[in-house]
Structures are given as structure tokens and as C-alpha cells.
Design an enzyme around this catalytic site. Structure first.
Site, PDB file in Angstrom:
ATOM      1  NE  ARG A 161      -6.234   0.825  -1.672  1.00  0.00           N
ATOM      2  CZ  ARG A 161      -5.575   1.369  -0.643  1.00  0.00           C
ATOM      3  NH1 ARG A 161      -4.304   1.077  -0.442  1.00  0.00           N
ATOM      4  NH2 ARG A 161      -6.176   2.203   0.187  1.00  0.00           N
ATOM      5  CD  GLN A 200      -3.116   2.936   6.814  1.00  0.00           C
ATOM      6  OE1 GLN A 200      -3.726   3.272   7.824  1.00  0.00           O
ATOM      7  NE2 GLN A 200      -3.719   2.779   5.657  1.00  0.00           N
ATOM      8  NE  ARG A 210       0.027   1.507   3.441  1.00  0.00           N
ATOM      9  CZ  ARG A 210       1.048   2.325   3.590  1.00  0.00           C
ATOM     10  NH1 ARG A 210       2.284   1.846   3.758  1.00  0.00           N
ATOM     11  NH2 ARG A 210       0.891   3.617   3.576  1.00  0.00           N
ATOM     12  N   GLY A 211       0.242   2.393  -0.115  1.00  0.00           N
ATOM     13  CA  GLY A 211       1.011   3.621  -0.313  1.00  0.00           C
ATOM     14  C   GLY A 211       1.086   3.871  -1.809  1.00  0.00           C
ATOM     15  CB  ALA A 212       0.316   6.890  -3.829  1.00  0.00           C
ATOM     16  CG  ASN A 227      -2.185  11.708   2.458  1.00  0.00           C
ATOM     17  OD1 ASN A 227      -1.674  10.789   1.814  1.00  0.00           O
ATOM     18  ND2 ASN A 227      -1.832  11.955   3.703  1.00  0.00           N
ATOM     19  CE  LYS A 228      -5.023   5.836   4.357  1.00  0.00           C
ATOM     20  NZ  LYS A 228      -6.051   4.954   3.725  1.00  0.00           N
ATOM     21  CG  ASP A 274      -2.983   8.062  -1.499  1.00  0.00           C
ATOM     22  OD1 ASP A 274      -2.741   8.537  -0.374  1.00  0.00           O
ATOM     23  OD2 ASP A 274      -2.744   6.879  -1.812  1.00  0.00           O
TER      24      ASP A 274
HETATM   25  O1  MRU Z   1      -4.518   3.302   2.181  1.00  0.00           O
HETATM   26  P1  MRU Z   1      -3.032   3.465   2.056  1.00  0.00           P
HETATM   27  O2  MRU Z   1      -2.284   2.952   3.219  1.00  0.00           O
HETATM   28  O3  MRU Z   1      -2.515   2.964   0.735  1.00  0.00           O
HETATM   29  O4  MRU Z   1      -2.841   5.052   2.055  1.00  0.00           O
HETATM   30  C1  MRU Z   1      -1.550   5.581   1.965  1.00  0.00           C
HETATM   31  C2  MRU Z   1      -1.506   7.041   2.134  1.00  0.00           C
HETATM   32  O5  MRU Z   1      -2.514   7.698   2.266  1.00  0.00           O
HETATM   33  C3  MRU Z   1      -0.168   7.699   2.031  1.00  0.00           C
HETATM   34  O6  MRU Z   1      -0.148   8.850   2.814  1.00  0.00           O
HETATM   35  C4  MRU Z   1       0.096   8.091   0.576  1.00  0.00           C
HETATM   36  O7  MRU Z   1      -0.060   6.998  -0.272  1.00  0.00           O
HETATM   37  C5  MRU Z   1       1.449   8.642   0.394  1.00  0.00           C
HETATM   38  S1  MRU Z   1       2.651   7.351   0.536  1.00  0.00           S
HETATM   39  C6  MRU Z   1       4.124   7.777   0.025  1.00  0.00           C
END
Ligand code: MRU
Length: 352
Positions: free
Chosen positions: A93, A196, A50-52, A247-248, A237
Site C-alpha cells: 500500500r 470502516q 489496515r490502519g497506518a 487521512n481517509k 496516514d
Molecule cells: O484505508 P485504511 O482503512 O487503512 O485507512 C485508515 C485510515 O485512514 C486511518 O484513519 C489512519 O490509518 C489512522 S489509523 C490509526
């Protein structure tokens, strides 16, 4: 790798893709083998990875596996057979634009691939991974350069090596800032509901000997009111052309609280996270995930049976709340349509 950068979540091997299983952290440090493109899509959907940026990299390797499969199924119709496999990866996703950016780049490489498309695609996936690491190292320096004097900072979600090829976006700035003495301490929000921050960021910073204190998400405004942090540093994201940032979930609230308390707000993201097609953040698709993420913790039900839930996992922070967006092509101070357009011109001038 330096002493404050030891984690790598994505490994390509001749047998396929290995992903550090983030559902198991911090209790287990285990890599999951993905031998098919369907397994990669499932791993993205289930948040093994996970993470963009990490999602984009994993999907790129997923296309390599998909091409191998399509060729093995029917070497005369393989291009046709490949398409639904790429579509399955794209559907894993919806919010992180890096996924669609990486798939598009793989498609373009395919269009010019010669006699060995799998080798060409593998080279491209590796390039995407290597470029992401290089971008993070560059953003780390640029972002740390914005911190005027040693201070503590607050971060949200996980934007570290775990969310990227390595080093991290916001956590990359934190790594660079800590190494240069500009950052003295890190507060990490736990990031309900998937945690996270509690499970991943706190673990990753501990691995790399950077001092971290975990807080409940709701404690952030009090932390700011007490003057404990000068900056909030987060990832993204998807960034719209006017500088609005998805973002999250919880990021928007942190930005409002930061503005109310005179705390600066920095977003760190590679340009692969910018969606120039979207005029504003209102158009960014926001993923909703299972209600069980809210109603249960590790399989144990918290809320009474029959209680409803709403679980959007991202939010959009309007550009006006953001002091700086840090990219590998430079920093946008005060993101607005015109300052973002200048970044776009700079990217084209640099051949990006
Ligand atoms: O749902 P996730 O854990 O994939 O969400 C991740 C985030 O929101 C991060 O802040 C974002 O992807 C930046 S990661 C370098």
C-alpha cells in the site's frame, strides 16, 4: 487492557502471524493465519489488516517471516534473497508512511543483527508493536486533556485498536476521554466506500461499551451546525513536515465543515506517521483503489453497467484547518512548518 479496550488485531505465534480479518467484521470475528511474507503482503493489500500503524506492525512481522524463508532457501545468499521479499511488502500500500518507517527500522536492525538474525528481527517487530501501544496510551491522555468540558465528538474511518497495536490513536483519545467523563457520546461517520466507520468503529466501540451513533458521511455538516459536537477527532496516514495531514477520504471535507461551524479539529498520530522528508501534503502519494469498491456493495452492483468511477481513498487536509496534532512526544497547537520543526527538535532531544 481496561474495560474500554479489549480488541487486539495482530498476534505473533510460533506458526506465524495471525491477523483479525477486517474484511469480515462485524459479521465474523476470525483471525487469518499468515505463514509467509507473501501472505502478509497480500493481507495488507486486501485490507485484512489496515490502519497506518497496524500496517507497519504487520509488515515488520512480515520481514521476520521473509528472513526465515530466505535462510531456508539458501543460507549463504539469504540477505540477497530477502530484499525482493521486503520490496513486495513495501509495495502493498502506498500512503501510510508507517509501512516504510517500519521496514526501514527492520532493515537497520538487520544491519546490526548477530548470529541469529531471525531472533533479532522478531525482537524488533515486537518492540514496534509494544511501542505503538504505549504511544497510543500516552496520546489518549494528551488528547483527552485538550477537551475542556464534557462534549460529544465526531470521528472518521477507524483509528482504533483495529488500526494499531491496540487502544487506537483518535479512538484512543476517545477511550481516554470517555473514561474520564470528558466525552459523553461518539458520532462515527460511515466512511464510504469501504465503510470502516460503519463496520469497524461502531463495532469496536460497542465491544468496549462506549456509546456510538452512526451517521452518513454527508450528515456531518448538519450535525456540526446543530451544535451536537465540539470536536472532530481523526487519525492520519502520513503527516508532512508543514503539518498537512493525509487521512481517509472525507477528512478534508470534515475539516472545512468544522472550521465553518466553530468546531475544533484534532489529529492524533504517533511520530512514526510523520514524513519529515516531505515539505508539504501535495507530495503525499494518494492510493486509488478498485472502482468496484464504489460501484458495488458486498458484490452487488449499484451503478448501471458502463458507469465510470474515481476512487481515491485518502485526501490531504491543509495544516491551516487543524487545531492540534497530538503525538506521543507532545501536542502541536496550530501546526505550521515552525511548530512542527519544534516538535522534531523535541523528539531528537528525547532520543526519538
Ligand atoms: O484505508 P485504511 O482503512 O487503512 O485507512 C485508515 C485510515 O485512514 C486511518 O484513519 C489512519 O490509518 C489512522 S489509523 C490509526
Amino acid at each position: 487492557m481496561n474495560a474500554h479496550d479489549t480488541v487486539r488485531p495482530i498476534r505473533w505465534t510460533p506458526q506465524g502471524l495471525q491477523l483479525l480479518d477486517q474484511r469480515e467484521l462485524p459479521t465474523e470475528v476470525r483471525y487469518l493465519d499468515c505463514k509467509t511474507s507473501a501472505e502478509v503482503a497480500e493481507a495488507i493489500r486486501e485490507m485484512v489488516v489496515r490502519g497506518a500503524p497496524a500496517i507497519g506492525i504487520a509488515a515488520a512481522y512480515g520481514v521476520v517471516l521473509a528472513a526465515q524463508e530466505a535462510l531456508a532457501e539458501d543460507a549463504t545468499r539469504w540477505r540477497e534473497l530477502l530484499e525482493p521479499k521486503i520490496t513486495r511488502l513495501a509495495e502493498s500500500r502506498p500512503t501510510a508512511v508507517n509501512l516504510f518507517w517500519a521496514l526501514e527500522r527492520m532493515r537497520q536492525r538487520l544491519a546490526t543483527a548477530g548470529r541469529d538474525p531471525v531472533a533479532a528481527l522478531l525482537e524488533e517487530a515486537r518492540a514496534i508493536q509494544e511501542e505503538d501501544l504505549a504511544a497510543n496510551l500516552c496520546m489518549g491522555e494528551l488528547g483527552a486533556g485538550l477537551l475542556q468540558e464534557p462534549c460529544a465528538v465526531l470521528t472518521h474511518c477507524n483509528t482504533g485498536a483495529l488500526a494499531t497495536a491496540g487502544y487506537g490513536t483518535a479512538l484512543g483519545v476517545i477511550r481516554s476521554g470517555y473514561a474520564s467523563g470528558k466525552i459523553t457520546h461518539v458520532y462515527a461517520g460511515e466512511t464510504r466506500p469501504w465503510l470502516q466507520g460503519a463496520r469497524l468503529t461502531a463495532w469496536e466501540l460497542r465491544q468496549d461499551a462506549i456509546p456510538v451513533t452512526l451517521i452518513a458521511d454527508a450528515a456531518a455538516p448538519l450535525l456540526m451546525r446543530r451544535g451536537e459536537v465540539r470536536w472532530v477527532i481523526v487519525g492520519a496516514d502520513r503527516i508532512a513536515a508543514n503539518g498537512d495531514v493525509a487521512n481517509k477520504i472525507g477528512t478534508y471535507g470534515l475539516a472545512i465543515a468544522a472550521r465553518a461551524h466553530g468546531v475544533k479539529f484534532m489529529v492524533v498520530a504517533p511520530t512514526s506517521t510523520i514524513d519529515w522528508q516531505l515539505a508539504s501534503g501535495d507530495d503525499i502519494p494518494i492510493e486509488s483503489r478498485s472502482h468496484d469498491e464504489l460501484l458495488t456493495v458486498q458484490g452487488v452492483r449499484l451503478a448501471a453497467e458502463g458507469v465510470a468511477a474515481w476512487n481515491p481513498v485518502f485526501d490531504v487536509t491543509p495544516a491551516e484547518y487543524i487545531d492540534a496534532i497530538v503525538t506521543e512526544h507532545g501536542v502541536v497547537h496550530g501546526p505550521r512548518p515552525d511548530t512542527m520543526a519544534r516538535l522534531r527538535e523535541k523528539i531528537s532531544a528525547q532520543g526519538g
